[in-house]
Design an enzyme around this catalytic site. Structure first.
Site, short mmCIF file in Angstrom:
data_model
loop_
_atom_site.label_atom_id
_atom_site.label_comp_id
_atom_site.label_asym_id
_atom_site.label_seq_id
_atom_site.Cartn_x
_atom_site.Cartn_y
_atom_site.Cartn_z
N CYS A 231 -12.56 -40.27 -21.02
CA CYS A 231 -11.85 -40.23 -19.66
C CYS A 231 -12.54 -39.07 -18.79
O CYS A 231 -13.05 -38.18 -19.26
CB CYS A 231 -10.38 -39.76 -19.52
SG CYS A 231 -9.61 -41.01 -20.69
N CYS B 18 -12.95 -36.96 -28.39
CA CYS B 18 -12.59 -37.91 -28.38
C CYS B 18 -13.72 -38.86 -28.00
O CYS B 18 -14.31 -38.49 -26.95
CB CYS B 18 -11.48 -37.83 -27.22
SG CYS B 18 -10.68 -39.33 -26.93
N CYS C 227 1.59 -28.31 -29.37
CA CYS C 227 0.64 -29.16 -28.95
C CYS C 227 -0.67 -29.62 -30.00
O CYS C 227 -1.39 -28.90 -30.29
CB CYS C 227 0.24 -29.09 -27.46
SG CYS C 227 -0.87 -30.11 -26.93
N GLU D 141 -8.15 -27.92 -31.91
CA GLU D 141 -7.18 -26.82 -31.16
C GLU D 141 -5.85 -27.25 -31.30
O GLU D 141 -5.42 -28.52 -31.04
CB GLU D 141 -7.94 -26.51 -30.01
CG GLU D 141 -9.05 -25.79 -29.90
CD GLU D 141 -9.54 -25.50 -28.56
OE1 GLU D 141 -10.28 -24.76 -28.18
OE2 GLU D 141 -10.09 -26.87 -27.82
N CYS E 272 -3.79 -28.45 -20.39
CA CYS E 272 -3.98 -30.04 -20.75
C CYS E 272 -5.54 -30.12 -20.23
O CYS E 272 -5.89 -29.91 -19.15
CB CYS E 272 -3.50 -30.72 -19.73
SG CYS E 272 -1.52 -30.67 -20.19
N CYS F 131 -11.44 -35.42 -18.54
CA CYS F 131 -11.08 -34.75 -19.62
C CYS F 131 -12.21 -34.00 -20.40
O CYS F 131 -13.56 -34.77 -20.48
CB CYS F 131 -10.10 -35.87 -20.63
SG CYS F 131 -9.72 -34.93 -22.10
#
Ligand code: SAH
Ligand code: SF4
Length: 349
Positions: free
Chosen positions: A117, A113, A106, A93, A324, A120
């Protein structure tokens, strides 16, 4: 799969080298590079200042191929989110955030990932040609932040190549100050970036001490805060800006008390820095909650009273899951026609 070289993957030095093998001079590489990146042209026949023989050669051996756009969503606030196809079932994205005086792209650096975390929803690899796509669509990109899905420093070589194309005067000509890389704190790679291509650096700190940080960011066990801050201090020697931006996601009852702000101020006291507070963007089963606006404001005030520049990030595009931490590379598997979540790390609270 195509055997042709995809010129969108090439930095200018690489393109120069590649064309040299075809017997072409370096200025030809600059011409082709400008056609591709400054004019958004993907058809060699349209590159009218190239010799016909070269255009034909390129037509046989090369291509300019961006990933297909699987979807495009527009937020009520003008934010645009695209999902690009990067291969079987994988999407990445990219979000465009228009503001009065600038347009920020962005960019995602990986499909998902591995660092997991707790707060996230991005959960693993690939790379993109999204700046080219956005520019071709007439969007005015003045700033790029490597803050989308993934840990850019864990996809080092492609990220550095992509950033060098962003900076190249024969391509997008962005200054190193206008390209920001955000990292969760991969210490050895921060040191490598300083040597390879020092752009503006943002570091996801999110906690004032190791106990809290390790709880929400597994990477802290490998690279605790002291080692991270030492790498940041060292990076400043080559950085295009004279401060490091520290990102701090505000998690209710976890890291958002005034005493945490005081501890943070002490921690960063001798390091030229700015703090960017990010209201947590919830996603299903995260196990975290967003700090109230009042708590965020109190936290910010403690930092400001201690002499810090502390800003609160505006939430943009949350109505289209573009804020985010909400990028999860949701792809529709056309065979089964249902959404797939690539990876959602389990909450670690
Ligand atoms: N992997 C890099 C860059 C991508 S994340 C990094 O971690 O820095 C970009 C920023 O969004 C990081 O600061 C990240 O901590 C933050 N973020 C992640 N999930 C979030 C969420 N749910 N709400 C708000 N910010 C989040
Ligand atoms: Fe990866 Fe950054 Fe998300 Fe952590 S915050 S899981 S490092 S993308």
């Amino acid at each position: 799969m195509s055997e042709r070289a995809n010129l969108l993957d090439f930095t200018l030095p690489r393109l120069t080298q590649w064309l040299a093998a075809l017997g072409e001079k370096p200025f030809r590489a600059r011409q082709v590079f400008r056609w591709i990146h400054q004019r958004g042209v993907d058809d060699f026949d349209a590159m009218t200042d190239l010799a016909k023989s070269l255009r034909e050669k390129l037509g046989r051996t090369a291509e300019v191929r961006a990933p297909a756009v699987l979807s495009e969503h527009r937020s009520a606030d003008g934010t645009v989110k695209w999902l690009f196809d990067v291969g079987i079932g994988n999407g990445i994205e990219t979000v465009f955030i228009p503001e009065e005086d600038r347009g920020t792209l962005c960019v995602s650096s990986q499909v998902g990932c591995a660092l997991a975390c707790g707060f996230c929803s991005t959960g693993r690899q690939g790379f993109n040609r999204d700046l080219w796509e956005a520019t071709r669509r007439g969007l005015r990109v003045t700033n790029v932040v490597m803050m989308g899905m993934g840990e850019p420093l864990n996809n080092f070589a492609p990220v550095v190549d992509a950033m060098s194309i962003m900076l190249d005067d024969h391509a997008y000509g962005l200054s190193r100050r206008r390209v920001t890389l955000s990292t969760s704190g991969v210490v050895p790679q921060i040191r490598k970036l300083k040597e390879a291509l020092p752009v503006a650096l943002a570091v996801s700190l999110h906690a004032p001490n190791d106990a809290i940080r390790s709880r929400i960011m597994p990477i802290n066990d490998a690279y605790p805060i002291a080692s991270l801050l030492a790498a940041c201090r060292d990076y400043l020697e080559a950085a295009p800006r004279d401060f490091i931006t520290f990102e701090y996601v505000m998690l209710e009852g976890v890291n958002d008390a005034p005493e945490h702000a005081r501890e943070l101020a002490k921690l960063l006291a001798s390091l030229p820095s700015k703090v960017n507070l990010i209201p947590f963007n919830p996603f299903p089963d995260s196990g975290f909650e967003r700090s109230s606006a009042e708590r965020v404001r109190r936290f910010q005030k403690v930092l400001m009273d201690a002499g810090f520049v502390a800003t609160v990030r505006k939430t943009r595009g949350d109505d289209i899951d573009a804020a985010c931490g909400q990028l999860a590379g949701q792809v529709v598997n056309r065979m089964k026609a249902r959404p797939i979540r690539l990876h959602s790390p389990s909450p670690r609270s």
